[in-house]
Write a protein that holds these residues in place. Structure first.
Motif, PDB file in Angstrom:
ATOM      1  N   SER A 262      -4.598   7.405  21.614  1.00 42.45           N
ATOM      2  CA  SER A 262      -5.027   7.075  20.248  1.00 42.45           C
ATOM      3  C   SER A 262      -4.356   8.040  19.286  1.00 42.45           C
ATOM      4  O   SER A 262      -4.235   9.233  19.571  1.00 42.45           O
ATOM      5  CB  SER A 262      -6.552   7.119  20.116  1.00 42.45           C
ATOM      6  N   CYS A 263      -3.932   7.520  18.166  1.00 43.94           N
ATOM      7  CA  CYS A 263      -3.226   8.372  17.206  1.00 43.94           C
ATOM      8  C   CYS A 263      -4.234   9.276  16.501  1.00 43.94           C
ATOM      9  O   CYS A 263      -5.415   8.958  16.438  1.00 43.94           O
ATOM     10  CB  CYS A 263      -2.425   7.519  16.226  1.00 43.94           C
ATOM     11  N   PRO A 264      -3.788  10.388  15.981  1.00 45.45           N
ATOM     12  CA  PRO A 264      -4.734  11.322  15.350  1.00 45.45           C
ATOM     13  C   PRO A 264      -5.224  10.825  13.988  1.00 45.45           C
ATOM     14  O   PRO A 264      -6.137  11.405  13.404  1.00 45.45           O
ATOM     15  CB  PRO A 264      -3.904  12.597  15.177  1.00 45.45           C
ATOM     16  N   SER A 265      -4.585   9.743  13.489  1.00 45.14           N
ATOM     17  CA  SER A 265      -4.823   9.203  12.140  1.00 45.14           C
ATOM     18  C   SER A 265      -4.151  10.121  11.105  1.00 45.14           C
ATOM     19  O   SER A 265      -3.904  11.298  11.362  1.00 45.14           O
ATOM     20  CB  SER A 265      -6.314   9.066  11.830  1.00 45.14           C
ATOM     21  N   CYS A 266      -3.844   9.536   9.970  1.00 43.56           N
ATOM     22  CA  CYS A 266      -3.258  10.303   8.871  1.00 43.56           C
ATOM     23  C   CYS A 266      -3.437   9.486   7.595  1.00 43.56           C
ATOM     24  O   CYS A 266      -4.101   8.441   7.620  1.00 43.56           O
ATOM     25  CB  CYS A 266      -1.775  10.596   9.133  1.00 43.56           C
ATOM     26  N   GLY A 267      -2.857   9.924   6.511  1.00 38.07           N
ATOM     27  CA  GLY A 267      -3.035   9.260   5.223  1.00 38.07           C
ATOM     28  C   GLY A 267      -2.551   7.814   5.212  1.00 38.07           C
ATOM     29  O   GLY A 267      -2.871   7.056   4.303  1.00 38.07           O
ATOM     30  N   ARG A 268      -1.784   7.426   6.208  1.00 40.79           N
ATOM     31  CA  ARG A 268      -1.279   6.057   6.264  1.00 40.79           C
ATOM     32  C   ARG A 268      -2.315   5.075   6.815  1.00 40.79           C
ATOM     33  O   ARG A 268      -2.212   3.875   6.609  1.00 40.79           O
ATOM     34  CB  ARG A 268      -0.036   6.048   7.168  1.00 40.79           C
ATOM     35  N   ALA A 269      -3.319   5.601   7.569  1.00 39.28           N
ATOM     36  CA  ALA A 269      -4.305   4.723   8.221  1.00 39.28           C
ATOM     37  C   ALA A 269      -5.215   4.058   7.192  1.00 39.28           C
ATOM     38  O   ALA A 269      -5.623   4.685   6.210  1.00 39.28           O
ATOM     39  CB  ALA A 269      -5.135   5.541   9.199  1.00 39.28           C
ATOM     40  N   GLU A 270      -5.528   2.779   7.449  1.00 38.61           N
ATOM     41  CA  GLU A 270      -6.420   2.055   6.527  1.00 38.61           C
ATOM     42  C   GLU A 270      -7.716   1.622   7.204  1.00 38.61           C
ATOM     43  O   GLU A 270      -8.467   0.820   6.680  1.00 38.61           O
ATOM     44  CB  GLU A 270      -5.672   0.849   5.934  1.00 38.61           C
ATOM     45  N   VAL A 295      -4.804   2.854  20.665  1.00 40.49           N
ATOM     46  CA  VAL A 295      -5.448   2.528  19.392  1.00 40.49           C
ATOM     47  C   VAL A 295      -4.685   3.305  18.322  1.00 40.49           C
ATOM     48  O   VAL A 295      -4.745   4.536  18.280  1.00 40.49           O
ATOM     49  CB  VAL A 295      -6.936   2.934  19.410  1.00 40.49           C
ATOM     50  N   MET A 296      -3.938   2.588  17.504  1.00 38.02           N
ATOM     51  CA  MET A 296      -3.045   3.238  16.550  1.00 38.02           C
ATOM     52  C   MET A 296      -3.430   2.872  15.121  1.00 38.02           C
ATOM     53  O   MET A 296      -3.894   1.760  14.855  1.00 38.02           O
ATOM     54  CB  MET A 296      -1.589   2.832  16.822  1.00 38.02           C
ATOM     55  N   GLY A 297      -3.205   3.813  14.229  1.00 35.57           N
ATOM     56  CA  GLY A 297      -3.728   3.677  12.874  1.00 35.57           C
ATOM     57  C   GLY A 297      -2.908   2.848  11.918  1.00 35.57           C
ATOM     58  O   GLY A 297      -3.388   2.478  10.850  1.00 35.57           O
ATOM     59  N   CYS A 298      -1.642   2.548  12.246  1.00 32.33           N
ATOM     60  CA  CYS A 298      -0.865   1.753  11.302  1.00 32.33           C
ATOM     61  C   CYS A 298       0.162   0.888  12.006  1.00 32.33           C
ATOM     62  O   CYS A 298       0.578   1.186  13.124  1.00 32.33           O
ATOM     63  CB  CYS A 298      -0.194   2.644  10.255  1.00 32.33           C
ATOM     64  N   VAL A 299       0.510  -0.185  11.329  1.00 34.06           N
ATOM     65  CA  VAL A 299       1.475  -1.116  11.926  1.00 34.06           C
ATOM     66  C   VAL A 299       2.908  -0.602  11.803  1.00 34.06           C
ATOM     67  O   VAL A 299       3.804  -1.064  12.486  1.00 34.06           O
ATOM     68  CB  VAL A 299       1.383  -2.532  11.287  1.00 34.06           C
ATOM     69  N   VAL A 300       3.098   0.383  10.892  1.00 35.69           N
ATOM     70  CA  VAL A 300       4.451   0.890  10.673  1.00 35.69           C
ATOM     71  C   VAL A 300       4.940   1.630  11.930  1.00 35.69           C
ATOM     72  O   VAL A 300       5.977   1.323  12.497  1.00 35.69           O
ATOM     73  CB  VAL A 300       4.481   1.842   9.445  1.00 35.69           C
ATOM     74  N   ASN A 301       4.117   2.596  12.367  1.00 38.80           N
ATOM     75  CA  ASN A 301       4.548   3.422  13.495  1.00 38.80           C
ATOM     76  C   ASN A 301       3.801   3.126  14.795  1.00 38.80           C
ATOM     77  O   ASN A 301       4.240   3.529  15.857  1.00 38.80           O
ATOM     78  CB  ASN A 301       4.324   4.907  13.166  1.00 38.80           C
ATOM     79  N   GLY A 302       2.637   2.466  14.682  1.00 39.98           N
ATOM     80  CA  GLY A 302       1.742   2.307  15.831  1.00 39.98           C
ATOM     81  C   GLY A 302       2.387   1.796  17.103  1.00 39.98           C
ATOM     82  O   GLY A 302       2.469   2.526  18.103  1.00 39.98           O
ATOM     83  N   GLY A 304       5.404   1.331  18.051  1.00 39.39           N
ATOM     84  CA  GLY A 304       6.543   2.123  18.510  1.00 39.39           C
ATOM     85  C   GLY A 304       6.098   3.420  19.141  1.00 39.39           C
ATOM     86  O   GLY A 304       6.578   3.808  20.202  1.00 39.39           O
ATOM     87  N   GLU A 305       5.118   4.079  18.486  1.00 44.97           N
ATOM     88  CA  GLU A 305       4.642   5.374  19.004  1.00 44.97           C
ATOM     89  C   GLU A 305       3.941   5.207  20.345  1.00 44.97           C
ATOM     90  O   GLU A 305       3.912   6.125  21.152  1.00 44.97           O
ATOM     91  CB  GLU A 305       3.688   6.028  17.999  1.00 44.97           C
ATOM     92  N   ALA A 306       3.347   4.017  20.555  1.00 46.63           N
ATOM     93  CA  ALA A 306       2.590   3.800  21.799  1.00 46.63           C
ATOM     94  C   ALA A 306       3.274   2.755  22.665  1.00 46.63           C
ATOM     95  O   ALA A 306       2.629   1.964  23.326  1.00 46.63           O
ATOM     96  CB  ALA A 306       1.169   3.368  21.456  1.00 46.63           C
TER      97      ALA A 306
END
Ligand code: SF4
Length: 348
Positions: A262-270, A295-302, A304-306
């Motif tokens: 799971s991503c740590p979340s950041c300002g990009r998460a909605e 479980v990733m916080g955004c479609v931009v990087n999610g 790809g990162e996972a």
């Protein structure tokens, strides 16, 4: 990562320890052993979480005798934890214990160890020499470091058992201090052929105890040392088992149920990723197959990162992309996030 140290293989009940056997996850009950039903219930819960060996405290005769009834209600081997009174070890053997743990700090008299070793050998029951930094033998040499004193205590007990023609031995050298524990295990690993049970003693509550245990246990495992592990926590023992498997999974030493990325979340998460990841984690606990879920916080990087996750979601505003092996498969609504993800996990 170092190659695993090859130790002599022993058998505790139906569980193989050492050699090239998988590293075993162990825990200890926190019930009154004399309360047979409570102890059975706790062990059965631990079995559900994957606990493979369980130790019980044996403070008196009643606890030693209770082992017989407890064994009838459980499926994993049981180890009797004996301090001070060697007769409790004999009673536990009589009651059918699969293993013994003796503390050389409080049972070291050769004639008593001899009686235990004879009875254990007749039943092919291994003995763990469980040295603890807090209860070293009174005769320990104060000029040595604590790690050296621990090794010394174990070596003396090993020598005694070997002189009695007993070699079903496992050894542990636990301290609260992580560097001391690591030094002691590194030293003894080169000197004896026996399997090692590793852990950090009195590690604390889950918040700090899991970190302290993970630092110690993982360092040793990375060095190729350790055949059984216990994460000692001031918490329900199921937490010890969960943490034990997480350590082994993190080092790719065992597969056991799902892995949650799971991503740590950041300002990009909605969306609230913390809440979502916790909800998914709560569902995954019911799955026993190895699967990597993200479980990733955004479609931009999610995605790809996972990308090495088997199944995952990457969230946007009110919607998420469901992806499989990094490839988008469909879009889902926020209200369906957990259900749709879990349905895909089940299918996988
Ligand atoms: Fe931030 Fe997106 Fe990375 Fe999560 S996946 S940490 S929201 S960039």
């Amino acid at each position: 990562m170092n190659l695993r140290r090859v130790s002599k293989r022993i058998q505790i009940g139906n569980v193989s320890i050492g050699g090239n056997a998988p590293i075993v996850v162990q825990s200890m009950t926190k019930t009154d052993t004399r309360d047979v039903m409570s102890t059975i219930n706790q062990i059965k819960e631990l079995e559900d979480y994957g606990c493979e060996l369980v130790r019980v405290a044996v403070p008196d005769t009643e606890a030693a005798q209770a082992i017989q009834a407890i064994k009838r209600g459980i499926s994993i081997p049981i180890i009797a934890d004996i301090h001070f009174d060697y007769r409790l070890a004999l009673m536990a053997l009589e009651a059918g214990t699969d293993g013994l743990r003796l503390n050389p700090g409080n049972i070291s008299q050769p004639e008593k160890v001899k009686v235990i070793a004879q009875a254990a050998r007749e039943r092919s029951v291994p003995i763990r020499i469980g040295v603890n930094a807090g209860s070293l033998p009174k005769a320990a040499n104060p000029n040595l470091t604590i790690a050296e004193q621990m090794v010394d205590a174990a070596l003396q007990q090993i020598k005694l058992l070997e002189s009695l023609d007993f070699d079903l031995i496992k050894v542990s050298l636990k301290a609260f201090d992580v560097p001391t524990t690591i030094e002691a295990y590194q030293d003894i690993a080169q000197r004896i052929p026996y399997p090692l049970h590793i852990g950090i003693t009195e590690a604390g509550t889950p918040k700090s105890g899991i970190i302290r245990s993970t630092v110690g246990i993982s360092t040793l495992l990375y060095l190729g040392i350790g055949d059984t592990i216990r994460v000692s926590l001031t918490a329900h023992p199921r937490e010890e088992v969960i943490a034990g498997y997480e350590i082994l999974k993190s080092l790719n030493l065992r597969q056991h149920g799902p892995i949650l990325v799971s991503c740590p979340s950041c300002g990009r998460a909605e969306v609230d990723i913390v809440k979502l990841a916790e909800a998914v984690e709560g569902e995954l606990i019911k799955i026993d197959k190895p699967i990597k879920v993200a479980v990733m916080g955004c479609v931009v990087n999610g995605p790809g990162e996972a990308k090495d996750a088997d199944i995952g979601i990457a969230c946007g505003k009110g919607k998420a992309v469901l992806f499989k092996k990094g490839k988008k498969i469909r879009t889902i609504e926020e209200k369906d996030f957990v259900v749709a993800l879990m349905a895909e996990v089940e299918k996988f």
